[in-house]
Design an enzyme around this catalytic site. Structure first.
Site, PDB file in Angstrom:
ATOM      1  NE  ARG A   1      -2.513  -1.350   3.280  1.00  0.00           N
ATOM      2  CZ  ARG A   1      -2.334  -2.610   3.638  1.00  0.00           C
ATOM      3  NH1 ARG A   1      -2.768  -3.592   2.891  1.00  0.00           N
ATOM      4  NH2 ARG A   1      -1.727  -2.912   4.773  1.00  0.00           N
TER       5      ARG A   1
ATOM      6  CD  GLU B   1      -7.506 -13.209   9.850  1.00  0.00           C
ATOM      7  OE1 GLU B   1      -6.367 -12.827   9.509  1.00  0.00           O
ATOM      8  OE2 GLU B   1      -8.443 -12.429  10.074  1.00  0.00           O
TER       9      GLU B   1
ATOM     10  CG  ASN C   1      -8.712  -9.891  12.770  1.00  0.00           C
ATOM     11  OD1 ASN C   1      -8.199  -9.240  11.873  1.00  0.00           O
ATOM     12  ND2 ASN C   1      -8.602 -11.211  12.849  1.00  0.00           N
TER      13      ASN C   1
ATOM     14  CG  ASP D   1     -11.364 -10.239   9.826  1.00  0.00           C
ATOM     15  OD1 ASP D   1     -10.340  -9.881  10.429  1.00  0.00           O
ATOM     16  OD2 ASP D   1     -11.417 -10.347   8.586  1.00  0.00           O
TER      17      ASP D   1
ATOM     18  CE  LYS E   1     -11.478  -5.911   7.814  1.00  0.00           C
ATOM     19  NZ  LYS E   1     -11.099  -7.342   7.947  1.00  0.00           N
TER      20      LYS E   1
ATOM     21  CD1 TRP F   1      -7.216  -2.999   2.736  1.00  0.00           C
ATOM     22  CD2 TRP F   1      -6.586  -1.371   1.337  1.00  0.00           C
ATOM     23  NE1 TRP F   1      -7.303  -3.478   1.454  1.00  0.00           N
ATOM     24  CE2 TRP F   1      -6.922  -2.506   0.571  1.00  0.00           C
ATOM     25  CE3 TRP F   1      -6.154  -0.212   0.675  1.00  0.00           C
ATOM     26  CZ2 TRP F   1      -6.845  -2.528  -0.823  1.00  0.00           C
ATOM     27  CZ3 TRP F   1      -6.078  -0.239  -0.715  1.00  0.00           C
ATOM     28  CH2 TRP F   1      -6.430  -1.390  -1.448  1.00  0.00           C
TER      29      TRP F   1
ATOM     30  CG  HIS G   1      -5.004 -18.798  -9.441  1.00  0.00           C
ATOM     31  ND1 HIS G   1      -4.634 -18.471 -10.726  1.00  0.00           N
ATOM     32  CD2 HIS G   1      -3.843 -19.049  -8.778  1.00  0.00           C
ATOM     33  CE1 HIS G   1      -3.311 -18.547 -10.840  1.00  0.00           C
ATOM     34  NE2 HIS G   1      -2.811 -18.883  -9.669  1.00  0.00           N
TER      35      HIS G   1
ATOM     36  CG  MET H   1       2.799 -19.338  -9.585  1.00  0.00           C
ATOM     37  SD  MET H   1       1.198 -19.676  -8.788  1.00  0.00           S
ATOM     38  CE  MET H   1       1.318 -21.444  -8.520  1.00  0.00           C
TER      39      MET H   1
END
Ligand code: CA
Length: 710
Positions: free
Chosen positions: A148, A210, A287, A332, A359, A420, A634, A673
Site C-alpha cells: 500500500r 488468521e 482482529n 474480524d 471495519k 484500508w 486465482h 506465483m
C-alpha cells in the site's frame, strides 16, 4: 501527559497570533507555520500549506488526504484530462499511495518494485527491485504482490517487503542504504502496509492474525542506521516468560485460559499515524486470531489490545493510552483503518481529535490527548451491536452476535464497513469521505470442534463457519459516504455498483476524488456529492489519487490496477483480466492532451474444454481440498478476477509437465506465483482434475445461459 522535546521547542517559538490566523484559514496548521526558523523534517511533513509535494502516506502527518490546492475546482474540473501516463506492463494489482518529493514521484508496484519518475512527465529516474521471490521463507504462500505504499524522510525512501524486510533507499539514486529483517521470513506473517517515518524513526508492523497463533507487534528503527529503537507487542505472551512492559501485564488481565497457546493476533498491517503536536504514534491494531473467541480466550475477556487504537510515546514506544473499538472481537473487526487527525470545535472548544472508521461500522471521534471517546455512531448497518455506550465507551453487543447458540446474520461482514481504502477529511466542508461497504455474513460456531482447533493451533484459521446470506442490508454493496464528525450524521451518500472501491482525496477546490471497482475515476462536489467529472480508465481502481503542483500546474495522479484481498476472492468477475488490460499510472491536469491507448473491453475468459480429459471425481474432490491455497489469487470457484490468470482458460492446467513447472518449480516466482514445493505428483493431478471439473461446469453454465437468452 509527557511532551517530547519536539513539542517543547515548538511551544517556545510559537507565535500565537499567526498560529490562530493560520488555524482559522485552514483549520489545521498548529505547527510548521513559522517562517523565521528552518523547519524540522517532521514540521515539513506536518505542514498543511505545502502544495508542491505529497510527502507522506496521507499527504501530511495528519493523514487527512486534504490538499489546499484550488486550481482544479468545482468549475474547472470539467477540463481535467490526462497530462501524461506511464504504462506498467509488469505490474498487476496496484493499491499504493504515491509520494511526490521535490518534483519526483515515487510509487511501489507489484512485488514491492519501487520506481522514481519525473512528476511532471513520467520520465524514469530509477527503479529498485527488492527481489522478494528470492527472500521468501518456507511457510509463506499466497498474497505476494501487493503493497500500500512507501515512506519518505530526510532524503530516504522506506519500503517494507512482503516477506518481512524494511529497506532504506537513497531517494536521489534508488541505492539501498540499509535493510533489516523485521519478521522471521519462515513465520506465517507478512507485510502489505506502508512504513511510517517520524521523529527520526520508521515504524512497521505485519499481518497474519488468521495464519497461525501469531503475536502482532510493531517495531521502530532509526532512520539513519536501521538499528531497532523499540518494539511494542500488541497482545500478551505467556506470563511464565515475564511481560515486556506494564502494558502487557495490564493486557494479560483481559485474556482467559491459556491464550498464548491457541491464538493471539492483533497484527498491525495498516493504520499508523504520527501526531507531531503530541509526539505520539497511534497504532491501529488487528482482529483476534482465530476469530472465534472461545478458542483463543476460552472464558471471554476484552482481549487487549485487539481491535484498538494504541497511543505510544514516539521516542520510547511506551504505552500512553488505548481505545478498543471491538472488545473480544469475534468477527474480524480489526481497527487497522486510517487514523485521521484534526483539531475541531467540540461544544465550542478547539479539541484535538482522532477520526476513525474501522471495519465494525461505527465512526469514532476520540480525544487524542486523553484517548477518551467523544462520540461514536454507526455509518452503516451494524447488527452486531445496538450502539456504543457513551459512559463506558464500549459497544452494546446484540444477543447471539458471538454465534455460540446457532446461525446469526452479521453486518458488517468481515470485509468491514470500511477497509484500508483511505478515508479523507476536508477541513473546509468539515466532512470525512469514507469508501463504505454494505455487506453481511452468516456466522455459526455450533458445529465447530473447539477441541480439534486447540489440538492444531499452528494450522491457523477462523474456528467458525461463515457463509453468504440470502439478502444484504442495502440494494448496493458499496458507496461513498460523506460524514459529519461533529453531528455524527451522514451529509450525503453516493451508491456504487460494486463493493470494493478505492480510497478518497479531497481538496480546497471543493472536490472529492474516488476511483471505483468498475474502473471509473470520479470527481464529486465535496459538499453535495454531485458528480462533476468522470474518466473511464477501463480497469478496476484500488489506489487512492494524490495531487501536487509543479511550475504552477496542479496534477492529480492515480495508479490503475484492481487489487486487494476482495479483488481475489470476490464472487463475481468484473472482466478485469491478468494479461489483457494495461496497468497504468495516469496523471491528469487542466491542460492535459495525452492520447491514452484504449483498454480492451472487460473480458470473461472462455473455459477450455478437453473432451479427452476424463474427470476422476475422487481426484477432483482432493483437488478441491487443496485449492484453498490458490483461491486468494486465482479466485473462488476458479473464476479469476484479475489478480492471477484464470485457470479454467489456461492451457497450462491441461498439461501435467507444464503445470508442475508453474505450481511446484516456481518458474513465475518473480511475478508472485509461489513454488508449492510440497505438492506431490498426485496433488498436482488432483488440482488439475478439480480445475477441469470447474472449467466444464462453467462451460455448461455459459451454454445454458446462452440458451435461456441471458
Ligand atoms: Ca483479519
Amino acid at each position: 501527559m509527557k511532551s517530547g522535546t519536539f513539542q517543547k521547542k515548538i511551544n517556545t517559538n510559537a507565535k500565537p497570533v499567526m498560529v490562530s490566523i493560520m488555524h482559522l484559514l485552514l483549520g489545521l496548521c498548529l505547527i510548521g507555520c513559522h517562517q523565521d526558523l528552518p523547519q524540522t523534517e517532521d514540521q515539513k511533513i506536518a505542514d498543511e500549506t505545502n502544495t508542491a509535494d505529497w510527502l507522506a502516506y496521507g499527504r501530511t502527518h495528519s493523514e487527512q488526504r486534504f490538499s489546499p490546492l484550488t486550481d482544479i475546482d468545482t468549475s474547472t474540473v470539467v477540463n481535467l484530462a490526462v497530462d501524461w501516463y506511464l504504462d506498467l506492463p509488469n505490474d498487476k494489482a496496484l493499491v499504493s499511495t504515491s509520494l511526490v518529493v521535490d518534483g519526483i514521484l515515487y510509487f511501489t508496484g507489484t512485488m514491492n518494485r519501487i520506481r522514481a519518475v519525473d512528476a511532471s512527465n513520467g520520465n524514469m529516474i530509477w527503479q529498485f527491485d527488492p527481489e522478494v521471490a528470492k527472500h521468501i521463507g518456507k511457510n509463506k504462500k499466497p498474497g505476494w504482490t501487493q503493497s500500500r505504499g512507501i515512506s519518505y524522510y530526510k532524503g530516504k525512501i522506506f519500503t517494507a517487503t512482503w516477506e518481512g524486510r524494511l529497506i532504506a533507499l537513497d531517494a536521489k539514486t534508488g541505492k539501498q542504504i540499509w535493510s533489516v529483517l523485521t519478521i522471521d521470513p519462515d513465520k506465517k506473517m507478512s507485510i502489505t502496509g506502508a512504513p511510517k517515518a517520524f521523529a527520526d524513526k520508521v515504524i512497521i508492523g505485519n499481518g497474519g492474525s488468521e495464519a497461525a497463533p501469531n503475536r502482532g507487534y510493531v517495531t521502530a528503527y532509526d532512520v539513519e542506521t536501521g538499528q531497532q529503537a523499540w518494539r511494542f507487542y500488541i497482545v500478551p505472551g505467556n506470563p511464565a516468560d515475564g511481560f515486556e512492559n506494564e502494558a502487557m501485564e495490564m493486557a494479560a488481565k483481559t485474556w482467559t485460559g491459556e491464550w498464548w497457546k491457541y491464538g493471539g493476533g492483533g497484527n498491525a498491517w495498516h493504520g499508523f499515524t504520527y501526531d507531531a503536536e503530541l509526539n505520539t504514534i497511534y497504532i491501529g491494531t488487528g482482529n483476534g486470531g482465530p476469530w472465534n473467541p472461545k478458542v483463543r480466550s476460552e472464558n471471554g475477556g476484552d482481549n487487549l489490545f485487539l481491535s484498538s487504537i494504541v497511543a505510544l510515546d514516539a521516542e520510547t514506544g511506551k504505552y500512553k493510552w488505548h481505545y478498543q473499538t471491538t472488545p473480544g472481537d469475534s468477527w474480524d473487526y480489526n481497527s487497522n483503518m486510517d487514523i485521521v487527525l484534526a483539531t475541531i470545535k467540540i461544544k465550542g472548544e478547539d479539541t484535538r481529535i482522532i477520526m476513525h472508521a474501522p471495519k465494525n461500522g461505527f465512526f469514532y471521534v476520540i480525544n487524542r490527548e486523553t484517548g477518551k471517546l467523544i462520540s461514536a455512531q454507526p455509518f452503516v448497518e451494524t447488527s452486531w451491536a445496538s450502539h456504543v455506550d457513551s459512559v463506558s465507551g464500549k459497544p452494546v453487543i446484540n444477543p447471539n452476535a458471538r454465534y455460540d447458540s446457532g446461525s446469526v446474520y452479521i453486518t458488517p461482514s468481515p470485509h468491514g464497513a470500511h477497509s484500508w481504502h483511505a478515508m479523507s477529511y476536508n477541513p473546509v466542508t468539515r466532512l470525512a469521505y469514507i469508501p463504505a461497504i454494505h455487506d453481511a455474513t452468516i456466522f455459526d460456531a455450533t458445529k465447530t470442534d473447539l477441541a480439534d482447533w486447540k489440538n492444531n493451533p499452528d494450522k491457523g484459521g477462523i474456528a467458525v463457519s461463515i457463509s453468504d446470506p440470502d439478502s444484504l442490508p442495502r440494494p448496493y454493496t458499496g458507496s461513498l459516504i460523506a460524514w459529519n464528525p461533529v453531528t455524527q450524521k451522514q451529509a450525503w451518500i453516493v451508491p456504487h455498483k460494486e463493493l470494493w472501491n478505492a480510497g478518497t482525496l479531497t481538496t480546497a477546490g471543493g472536490l472529492v476524488f474516488q476511483g471505483t471497482a468498475d474502473g471509473q475515476f470520479n470527481a464529486y462536489q465535496a459538499n453535495t456529492g454531485k458528480l462533476l467529472w468522470q474518466y473511464n480508465t477501463g480497469l478496476g481502481i484500488s489506489a487512492p489519487a494524490i495531487t501536487y503542483k509543479i511550475k504552477g500546474k496542479q496534477y492529480v495522479a492515480l495508479l490503475v490496477g484492481y487489487g486487494g484481498a476482495f479483488a481475489g476472492v470476490g464472487n463475481k468477475s468484473l472482466g478485469w483480466d491478468y494479461n489483457r488490460q494495461m496497468r497504468r499510472l495516469l496523471v491528469f491536469s487542466l491542460e492535459g492532451k495525452a492520447a491514452v491507448p484504449p483498454q480492451p473491453p472487460p473480458y470473461f475468459p472462455k473455459p477450455l474444454v478437453d473432451t479427452t480429459f476424463k474427470i476422476d471425481e475422487e481426484l477432483a474432490l482432493k483437488g478441491y481440498n487443496l485449492y484453498w491455497q490458490c483461491f486468494a489469487c486465482h479466485g473462488a470457484n476458479v473464476v479469476a478476477k484479475g489478480m492471477a490468470p484464470d485457470l479454467r482458460a489456461s492451457p497450462v492446467s491441461l498439461n501435467q509437465a507444464a503445470f508442475a513447472m508453474f505450481v511446484r518449480d516456481g518458474i513465475k516466482a518473480d511475478m508472485g506465483m509461489p513454488a508449492f514445493k510440497d505438492f506431490t505428483d498426485e496433488d498436482l493431478k488432483a488440482l488439475m482434475h478439480f480445475i477441469r471439473k470447474k472449467a466444464n461446469q462453467s462451460h455448461q453454465q455459459n451454454a445454458n445461459e446462452i440458451e435461456m437468452g441471458n
